[in-house]
Design an enzyme around this catalytic site. Structure first.
Site, mmCIF file in Angstrom:
data_model
loop_
_atom_site.group_PDB
_atom_site.id
_atom_site.type_symbol
_atom_site.label_atom_id
_atom_site.label_comp_id
_atom_site.label_asym_id
_atom_site.label_seq_id
_atom_site.Cartn_x
_atom_site.Cartn_y
_atom_site.Cartn_z
ATOM 1 C CE LYS A 115 58.413 46.733 3.153
ATOM 2 N NZ LYS A 115 57.456 47.831 3.344
ATOM 3 C CE LYS A 207 63.509 49.664 -5.932
ATOM 4 N NZ LYS A 207 62.074 49.423 -5.655
ATOM 5 C CE LYS A 210 63.477 52.954 4.059
ATOM 6 N NZ LYS A 210 64.037 51.857 4.867
#
Ligand code: TRP
Length: 344
Positions: A115, A207, A210
């Site tokens: 991240k 994956k 969003k």
């Protein structure tokens, strides 16, 4: 070691675009566990602000996730549903855990590395300390079971390490305060579920996410029947027919993903799906998949849309959930203060 009453805790980040991966990976399992355990399900808004958030969007996403919980069948009367920021003990215990966890432990967290990316110096301190807050979420209730995705396993290990170190470092005080040989349980991840990993409909190696720029890569929980049908029909496949055995899915990530989604939605296994569709081509399979997907998802999405615009209802659920969670959290936080030697 002491035994602890079984209690489930899990958290979901309010980040918007709630999709099929979140639904099958988390909610279906949450719903399933509520028949066997007492459960606490939390919208983790304190975790959301570890990266920049627009306040208007954040408020909307907190209500959206709460609506998804309820629309999926979580019983907020029997169990506890609330948002993290309304129970201040989460942040309070996280501070204590910041003093228990070691820099070396946090330095190993792969999610922080991902991240933070290259610009690590510019990541928030909160993003770095994210796992100690997650440990506090779970341990403030002394929860024993935590349904999470594969990607959260390392954070659960850290949670166990924090619990273990606290129990060791304060063992005398814990005994002295009347809590026997351990104050915190070592919580177990519950990973297995219907379909823990749902992949992108455009690329079976990624994956479902969003943040994928293509909306065709995911089925959002709020998509209507037409949108679901279109996305399934456009989903990437390969030219071969479906295999009759699981082994035949190896090296065919898109086929594997669609078969997995079908099985999870129907509540059966991949084997069952292949028994029915082995040897058939994708067009027939996709029509059947559209039917299950629309039957299962469209009503949940419609209910979610309806609920999320009813702010009074959603906010009332969160407030009542927070009151109940606060009572449990306050009791455990007081015990932690006594164990630490704080005067109260
Ligand atoms: N980190 C989890 C995720 O991104 C969310 C989370 C926060 C959580 N606190 C938790 C999950 C406590 C389980 C238990 O998915």
């Amino acid at each position: 070691m002491s035994s602890f009453p079984q209690l489930v805790f899990s958290g979901v980040q309010p980040t918007g675009n709630f999709h099929l991966g979140n639904y099958l990976g988390a909610l279906v399992k949450f719903v399933e566990m509520q028949d066997r355990f007492d459960c606490i399900y939390c919208v983790v808004d304190l975790h959301a602000i570890t990266v920049a958030q627009s306040p208007i969007e954040l408020r909307k996403h907190i209500r959206e996730v709460t609506a998804a919980f309820i629309a999926s069948g979580i019983d907020a009367e029997k169990h506890i549903v609330f948002n993290q920021s309304q129970v201040s003990e989460h942040a309070e215990l996280a501070w204590v855990f910041n003093c228990i966890a070691r820099l070396g432990w946090l330095n190993r967290m792969t999610q922080f590395k991902e991240k933070a990316g290259k610009d690590r110096e510019n990541a928030s301190v909160g993003l770095y300390a994210y796992p100690t807050l997650m440990a506090a979420d779970i341990l403030i209730y002394r929860a024993t079971h935590v349904p999470v995705g594969e990607d959260q396993k390392q954070h659960l290990e850290l949670t166990r390490d924090v619990a273990q170190k606290f129990n060791n470092d304060y063992s005398q005080s814990i005994a002295h305060c009347g809590f026997g040989d351990a104050f915190f349980p070592l919580p177990e991840p519950v990973i297995q579920g219907p379909a823990t990993r749902v992949m992108s409909l455009r690329d079976g190696a990624k994956k479902m996410s969003k943040s994928d720029p293509s909306d065709y890569s995911r089925i959002n929980l709020t998509d209507d029947a037409d949108q679901i049908a279109q996305k399934v029909r456009k989903a990437k496949t390969d030219p071969d027919a479906l295999p009759s055995e699981i082994a035949g899915l190896a090296g065919r990530p898109e086929a594997d993903n669609l078969v997995g989604i079908f099985a999870a939605l129907q509540g059966t296994s991949r084997e069952d799906v292949l028994r029915e569709f082995g040897g058939k081509n994708f067009s027939g399979f996709k029509s059947a998949l559209v039917e299950v997907a629309v039957t299962k998802l469209a009503p949940v999405g419609a209910e979610m849309k309806r609920l999320q615009s009813d702010h009074a209802y959603i906010d009332g659920i969160l407030r009542r959930g927070a009151e109940r969670a606060s009572r449990l959290a306050a009791k455990n936080m007081a015990a932690v203060k006594d164990i630490l030697g704080f005067v109260r």
